[in-house]
Design an enzyme around this catalytic site. Structure first.
Site, PDB file in Angstrom:
ATOM      1  CE1 TYR A   3      -7.023  -4.006  -2.820  1.00 39.29           C
ATOM      2  CE2 TYR A   3      -7.725  -5.634  -1.208  1.00 39.29           C
ATOM      3  CZ  TYR A   3      -6.730  -4.854  -1.760  1.00 39.29           C
ATOM      4  OH  TYR A   3      -5.447  -4.929  -1.267  1.00 39.29           O
ATOM      5  CB  SER A   7      -3.329  -2.549  -4.679  1.00 34.81           C
ATOM      6  OG  SER A   7      -2.312  -3.140  -3.928  1.00 34.81           O
ATOM      7  CG  ASP A  45       3.944   0.899  -6.028  1.00 31.50           C
ATOM      8  OD1 ASP A  45       4.261   0.544  -4.876  1.00 31.50           O
ATOM      9  OD2 ASP A  45       2.829   0.669  -6.522  1.00 31.50           O
ATOM     10  CG  HIS A  69       0.795   0.818  -3.524  1.00 31.63           C
ATOM     11  ND1 HIS A  69       0.915   0.017  -4.641  1.00 31.63           N
ATOM     12  CD2 HIS A  69      -0.258   0.315  -2.812  1.00 31.63           C
ATOM     13  CE1 HIS A  69      -0.007  -0.940  -4.593  1.00 31.63           C
ATOM     14  NE2 HIS A  69      -0.722  -0.775  -3.510  1.00 31.63           N
TER      15      HIS A  69
END
Length: 715
Positions: free
Chosen positions: A491, A571, A654, A690
C-alpha cells in the site's frame, strides 16, 4: 477518513479461444499466447495541457465524463473483451467455487453496548450485506433490527454506518448506494425497528453524534452538488449542523463553518458527561488536526483549543475540564497528554503516556483504564495504563498478529477486541475490566486449516539502504527453487499501517500452492511519523523503491522468479502497482492495480482528490509537477514496451478515486503494449464504488477473476 484508503475507446470484440488462455508461464506464450484479445478501438482527442511551459497531451480526457454515452459504450465494450478472456480460464470456476465455499461461514462484528443493549452485525455466510442485530444482554437471543438485503435486489444498498443513542433506544443509520461515499442518515426506533421521519442528505466523510437526551444529532454535510456533479465534483466547504429529531433537514441549525477555509472538514461529538460539544477539524488526509469545543451547559462560544494543524490530536475522554488527548506533538511515535481547559498552553500539558520505541497506533479510555495499542514491527502490542499514567500491565493477545477494538465508555465494565493474522480468521474477545480476564466471545468456523502454513518476517534493503519489513506466508516445507507463484501486496501511503490479517482471497492463493508476501513499505504508519513522511511528496519514489526491493529479495532468495511474480494493490496501492510496473516491467509477470490513483497530474481535480495533495503534492506547483510526472503511471507508459500481463479493476460509481484514472490508464496501456506483449485488460464493476459496501456476490466474482487471471500467468 477520505484516503484513496482500504479504492476507484472500445468497439471490437474478439472471442478468445480456450487454448489461448490455458495459462502458459510468462516467456513461453507463443509461446506467450499467440492469440490475444482484440481490444476495442479507443478514440483519441486533441486535448493538450500546459504545465509550467511543458505541453502534455491527454488524448483520453473524454473518458473522465463517466456518464457520457461514449464512455458508457466504452465500458460495455471493454467488459465484453475482458469477460470473453476470463471465461476461458479453467481456473476461474475453481477459484469461484472455493471462494464461495470459504466465504460461507457465520461471522459477527464486534459488539457495541449502549443502554444495556448489545448491537452487532451478523452474516450467515453468503448474504450480500450483513444484518444488524440487537440483544438485551450479551448472551441473550438476538433479534434482527435491520436487514439491508431487503433494501435492493442486487445487494448494492448497504448499511455504511450505525450509531446507537446513549440509552440504546434510538439508532442513527448511514445508508450508501452503489458503494458511494455519499451517505443518507436516518433514525430507527430500536424497540419497533421502524424508521422515523428524519432524513439527512449530502453527508460525506462524517459520522453523527447523539445528544445525551436524544433530542438531536450533530453531523457534517456538503452543499447539494449540481446535477451531474455527484460523482466527480470537488468536495469543499463542509459545514457542521445540528438536526433536531422530528424536524426537516432544511430547518437544521448551522453550528460551524469556515467559508474562508474551504478545505476544512468537521466532525462533531459530545463528551460523555454531555457538557461539551467537540469539533474535530481536519484538512485533507494529512494526520494533522485541530480541536475546538463549546460549553453546552453555559451555551458559550466555540473555543479554539488546539490550533495551527501542527500535529495530530484525538480526543479520548475527559474528567470535567481535563481533556485526555492522543497526539504526536513533540512525539512522532505518539503519546497521551492531559490538557486543562483553563490552562491549555503546551507548557501546562501533563504527559500521561510517554512516547516509546514502538508506534502508538491508537488509545482508548474505557472505565478508568487507557488501552494503548502499539505496533512493534507491524504487529499489535496492547498496554494498559491508569489515569495517572502508571502501568496496569499488558493485555495478553492470542498470538502475533493484529488486534483492533478496546472501545467503550467510562462507565463500562467490559470491552471487546478482535484478533487476526495471515492464517487465523478474525475472532472476537471480551475483556473484563474488573478481573483483567480475557475470554473468547466469537470464533468463526472457516473451512481453512491455517496450521498447514507458516509466516515469517524478513527485512529487505531498499535502494537508499533503509531496512523494510516484509511478511511471507507459504506452505510448510517450501522448497526454495524460484518456481513458486507469488503474490506481493503493498500500500505505502497516508500513514496507513498494513498489519497481519486474514484474507479469504489470499487463503485460496496459498491453498493452491502460491506464496503470499506483504511489504510494509514507507508511506505507511508502521514506524511512526518519519516512516510516513519518508514516502510522501518529494520522497514518494522511496515507496516504489521499497516495493521493488521486496520483489528483488523474493527472487534473489529463490521464493519466486520474474516469470512467477504477481503484484497487487488497491487505491493508493493501485498507484504503487502502476508505478512499479512502468518503472520495472521486466521484474513482474502479472499486475493487478485496483481502483488506483493513476493520473498524478489531475487527481486533485475530482471529488476529495484535493485532500491528497499533502501526500502527493500538486501539479499546480512547478517543482512538484516534475516529481509527479516522473512516476505518474499514466504518463510513464512508453509505446512498444513489453509490460506485464495486467488486469485493471475499478467501479463505475467510484466517487473517491474516480474511474477515469483506471479508464485512461487501461486505454493508454493497451495502446502502449508491445505487439507481442501479454494481455492488458480492464474489469469495470457496475453499481460499485471504491470498495466499501460491495455485496458478497460481487466480491467473490471479482476475487475469482483476479485470482484466475494472475494464476494463469504466473503458475
Amino acid at each position: 477518513m477520505n484516503t484513496p484508503d482500504h479504492s476507484r475507446c472500445w468497439l471490437k470484440v474478439l472471442a478468445v479461444v480456450a487454448m489461448l488462455l490455458s495459462g502458459f508461464p510468462r516467456g513461453s506464450l507463443a509461446e506467450e499466447r499467440t492469440f490475444r484479445p482484440m481490444y476495442p478501438e479507443t478514440k483519441k482527442c486533441d486535448q493538450v495541457d500546459d504545465y509550467h511551459g511543458e505541453s502534455i497531451a491527454d488524448p483520453y480526457r473524454w473518458l473522465e465524463e463517466a456518464d457520457a454515452e461514449d464512455t458508457k459504450a466504452w465500458v460495455v465494450a471493454q467488459n465484453k473483451v475482458t469477460e470473453s478472456y476470463l471465461s476461458q480460464l479453467p481456473q476461474r470456476d475453481k477459484f469461484r467455487e472455493r471462494l464461495t465455499e470459504l466465504w460461507n461461514f457465520e461471522r459477527f462484528g464486534t459488539p457495541r453496548q449502549k443502554g444495556g443493549r448489545y448491537f452487532y452485525t451478523r452474516n450467515d455466510g453468503l448474504q450480500n450485506q450483513s444484518v444488524l442485530c440487537v440483544a438485551e444482554s450479551l448472551h441473550a437471543e438476538p433479534r434482527v433490527l435491520l436487514d439491508p438485503n431487503q433494501w435492493s435486489k442486487d445487494g448494492t444498498v448497504d448499511l455504511a454506518s450505525w450509531i446507537p443513542s446513549d440509552d440504546g433506544k434510538l439508532l442513527a443509520i448511514g445508508v450508501s448506494h452503489a458503494g458511494s461515499d455519499w451517505t443518507e442518515w436516518k433514525v430507527v426506533d430500536v424497540d419497533t425497528g421502524k424508521e422515523r421521519s428524519d432524513l439527512l442528505k449530502w453527508v460525506k466523510f462524517s459520522g453523527v453524534a447523539w445528544t445525551p437526551d436524544n433530542s438531536g444529532l450533530y453531523y457534517s454535510r456538503y452543499a447539494e452538488p449540481a446535477p451531474g456533479e455527484e460523482l466527480t465534483g470537488a468536495n469543499y466547504n463542509q459545514q457542521l449542523y445540528f438536526h433536531r429529531l422530528g424536524e426537516s433537514q432544511s430547518s437544521d441549525t448551522l453550528i460551524y463553518e469556515r467559508p474562508d477555509q474551504k478545505e476544512w472538514g468537521f466532525q462533531g461529538g459530545v463528551t460523555e458527561d454531555g457538557r461539551y460539544l467537540l469539533i474535530h477539524v481536519w484538512r485533507g488526509t494529512e494526520r494533522k488536526s485541530q480541536i475546538f469545543y463549546q460549553d453546552l451547559q453555559e451555551k458559550g462560544p466555540i473555543v479554539e483549543l488546539l490550533t495551527g494543524f501542527d500535529a495530530d490530536y484525538d480526543y479520548l475522554g475527559n474528567d470535567g475540564k481535563t481533556f485526555y488527548i492522543q497526539t504526536d506533538h513533540s512525539a512522532p511515535r505518539g503519546r497521551v497528554v492531559a490538557i486543562d481547559l483553563d490552562h491549555p498552553e503546551v507548557d501546562a500539558w501533563k504527559e500521561i503516556i510517554p512516547q516509546t520505541e514502538d508506534t502508538l497506533e491508537s488509545a482508548d479510555l474505557v472505565g478508568d483504564l487507557f488501552f494503548a495499542r502499539y505496533l512493534k514491527n507491524a504487529c499489535s502490542v496492547v498496554e494498559r495504563f491508569h489515569l495517572d499514567g502508571s502501568s496496569a500491565g499488558q493485555v495478553e493477545l492470542p498470538g502475533i498478529g493484529s488486534a483492533n477494538g478496546f472501545h467503550g465508555e467510562r462507565a463500562d465494565k467490559e470491552t471487546f477486541y478482535s484478533f487476526t493474522n495471515f492464517t487465523t480468521p478474525s475472532s472476537i474477545y471480551r475483556y473484563d475490566l474488573t478481573t483483567g480476564e480475557t475470554t473468547l466471545y466469537r470464533a468463526p468456523k472457516v473451512a481453512f486449516d491455517g496450521s498447514d502454513f507458516e509466516t515469517k518476517q524478513v527485512f529487505v534493503t531498499s535502494a537508499d539502504g533503509v531496512q523494510v519489513p516484509m511478511f511471507i506466508v507459504h506452505k510448510k516445507g517450501l522448497k526454495l527453487d524460484g518456481s513458486h507463484p507469488t503474490m506481493l501486496y503493498g500500500y505505502g501511503g497516508f500513514n496507513i499501517s498494513i498489519t497481519p490479517g486474514f484474507s479469504l482471497t489470499a487463503a485460496v492463493w496459498l491453498e493452491t500452492g502460491g506464496v503470499y508476501a506483504v511489504a510494509n513499505i514507507r508511506g505507511g504508519g508502521e514506524f511512526g511519523q518519519a516512516w510516513h513522511e519518508g514516502g510522501t511528496v518529494e520522497n514518494k519514489q522511496h515507496v516504489f523503491d521499497d516495493f521493488i526491493a521486496a520483489a528483488e529479495w523474493l527472487q534473489a532468495n529463490k521464493y519466486t522468479s520474474a516469470e512467477h511474480l504477481a503484484i497487487r494493490g488497491g487505491s493508493n496501492g493501485g498507484l504503487l502497482v502502476g508505478a512499479c510496473m512502468t518503472q520495472r516491467p521486466e521484474l513482474f509477470a502479472a499486475c493487478a492495480p485496483a481502483v488506483g490513483v493513476l493520473d498524478m497530474l489531475r487527481f486533485h481535480k475530482f471529488t476529495i482528490g484535493w485532500a491528497w495533495i499533502s501526500e502527493y503534492g500538486s501539479a499546480d506547483d512547478a517543482a512538484q509537477y516534475k516529481i509527479l510526472k516522473a512516476y505518474s503511471p499514466l504518463h510513464c507508459l512508453k509505446p512498444g514496451t513489453r509490460y506485464p500481463a495486467t488486469l485493471v479493476t475499478t467501479g463505475d460509481h467510484d466517487d473517491r478515486v474516480v474511474p477515469a484514472h483506471s479508464f485512461k490508464y487501461a486505454a493508454a496501456l493497451q495502446a502502449a503494449q508491445a505487439a507481442d506483449g501479454p494481455p492488458t485488460l480492464i474489469r469495470i464493476e457496475t453499481s460499485a464504488g471504491h470498495g466499501g459496501g460491495k455485496p458478497t456476490s460481487k466480491v467473490i466474482e471479482e476475487s475469482a477473476d483476479v485470482l484466475a487471471f494472475l494464476w494463469s500467468v504466473v503458475k
